[in-house]
Design an enzyme around this catalytic site. Sequence first.
Site, short mmCIF file in Angstrom:
data_model
loop_
_atom_site.label_atom_id
_atom_site.label_comp_id
_atom_site.label_asym_id
_atom_site.label_seq_id
_atom_site.Cartn_x
_atom_site.Cartn_y
_atom_site.Cartn_z
N ARG A 51 1.46 -1.14 -0.13
CA ARG A 51 -0.02 0.10 -0.21
C ARG A 51 0.99 1.21 -0.17
O ARG A 51 2.68 1.14 -0.04
CB ARG A 51 -1.20 0.22 0.96
CG ARG A 51 -0.54 -0.05 2.33
CD ARG A 51 0.34 0.07 3.13
NE ARG A 51 -0.22 1.21 3.92
CZ ARG A 51 1.08 2.38 3.94
NH1 ARG A 51 2.45 2.09 3.66
NH2 ARG A 51 0.27 3.84 3.47
N ASP A 244 -2.16 10.82 -2.35
CA ASP A 244 -2.63 9.43 -3.43
C ASP A 244 -3.10 9.84 -4.77
O ASP A 244 -2.82 9.32 -5.42
CB ASP A 244 -4.33 9.21 -3.04
CG ASP A 244 -3.50 7.73 -1.22
OD1 ASP A 244 -3.58 8.43 -0.90
OD2 ASP A 244 -2.85 6.58 -1.70
N ASN A 254 -5.88 12.26 0.39
CA ASN A 254 -4.72 11.94 1.46
C ASN A 254 -5.37 11.01 2.19
O ASN A 254 -6.43 10.82 2.48
CB ASN A 254 -3.65 12.06 1.57
CG ASN A 254 -2.55 11.22 2.63
OD1 ASN A 254 -2.41 9.79 1.20
ND2 ASN A 254 -2.44 11.74 3.84
O1 MRU Z 1 -4.60 3.53 2.03
P1 MRU Z 1 -2.96 3.72 2.22
O2 MRU Z 1 -2.52 3.09 2.96
O3 MRU Z 1 -2.54 2.65 0.60
O4 MRU Z 1 -3.20 5.16 1.94
C1 MRU Z 1 -1.61 5.60 1.63
C2 MRU Z 1 -1.59 6.92 1.94
O5 MRU Z 1 -2.56 8.02 2.37
C3 MRU Z 1 -0.50 7.47 1.49
O6 MRU Z 1 -0.36 9.24 2.47
C4 MRU Z 1 -0.56 7.84 0.44
O7 MRU Z 1 -0.77 6.99 -0.28
C5 MRU Z 1 0.80 8.45 0.01
S1 MRU Z 1 2.41 6.89 0.52
C6 MRU Z 1 4.03 8.07 -0.22
#
Ligand code: MRU
Length: 354
Positions: A51, A244, A254
């Site tokens: 993730r 994201d 995010n």
């Molecule tokens: O649901 P996730 O754990 O994939 O969410 C991750 C985030 O929100 C991070 O802050 C984002 O992907 C940036 S990672 C460099």
Amino acid sequence: MNALNLTTVDISTDRKRLVILDQTLLPNEIKYLELDDRESIYEAIKKLRVRGAPAIGVAAAYGIYVLARKFDGDDKDGFAEFFRREKGYLNSSRPTAVNLSWALRRMEAVMDDNLQSMTIPELKDRLGKEADDIRDEDIRLSRSIGEHGLSLLHHGDGILTHCNAGSLATAKYGTALAPVYIALEHGWNDLHVYCDETRPLLQGARLSAFEMQTAGVDTTLLCDNMASITMKRGKINIVFVGADRVAANGDFANKIGTSGVAILARYYGIPFYCLAPSSTIDMSIRSGDDIPIEERAPEEVTEMWYKHRMAPEGVKVCNPAFDVTDHSLVTGIITEKGIAYPPFDRAFERMGIR
Ligand code: MRU
């Protein structure tokens, strides 16, 4: 043990399997999974075994390469059709992080550009090289984001971060936590990192606090609703978060809760920065209103992590995995190309982000 030295995403030595560190087991267990079928690669992304936007991009690139290798025969049209079907399937695993579709589109472009001139075995090798490049670039870009981010820090600073945008969310170093790693390389030992726990999936507690503590950083974990008092107490000098998907106007999606942190930071007069590679900036999207927001299962809120269910049976649950922070709350967006300040659309253009 330093979590920075854990490889997040890789390809097996025989190049037949996607290798990922299973992040659902952290910080208690370090276990690698080797995946070579479409369902398990899809499941690993969907269930957040791998993730973080950039790491999802690298996993998708290696994932589609591993699947493409399985194609038998020399029918080029058949190969292209097979590739696009697998690409569409992997692309549907999570909707918000743009790095997923960005990496898959980049792999597809390599296929389209070389389909006529190469044999199928040559094309498979070329796809493998592209996936390696995506991973290696991600490491370089993350370091560069870290250097730019470090230019904003002062000795003794308290940094608040939300979710995990550290090494585990990328091929290495991370985005929001990269400046801390670069600071350590420069011999800084006096930064303080405050990690929001990040309900409901606890990426802050399980991953960011683990990364920072094992790197030797002074680390404090707080529940999400404790950010305000921590800011009021003067502990936070700057907020660093990942993204994201960033829209052309600087709105960005995010992890759920990020926009609340941005509102608090504005109230307390604390600079708030988003750190992301240019591959996370989606110039085809004008504002955050157009970013698809992933909704996840209610059990993540009511049951997961608890011995017993912690909510009445049948209660309605709201579980959006991301929120959008309005660009008006963002001090700057730190990319590998430098720091963008408002108005963000013009800053992105000047940086050559299209
Ligand atoms: O649901 P996730 O754990 O994939 O969410 C991750 C985030 O929100 C991070 O802050 C984002 O992907 C940036 S990672 C460099």
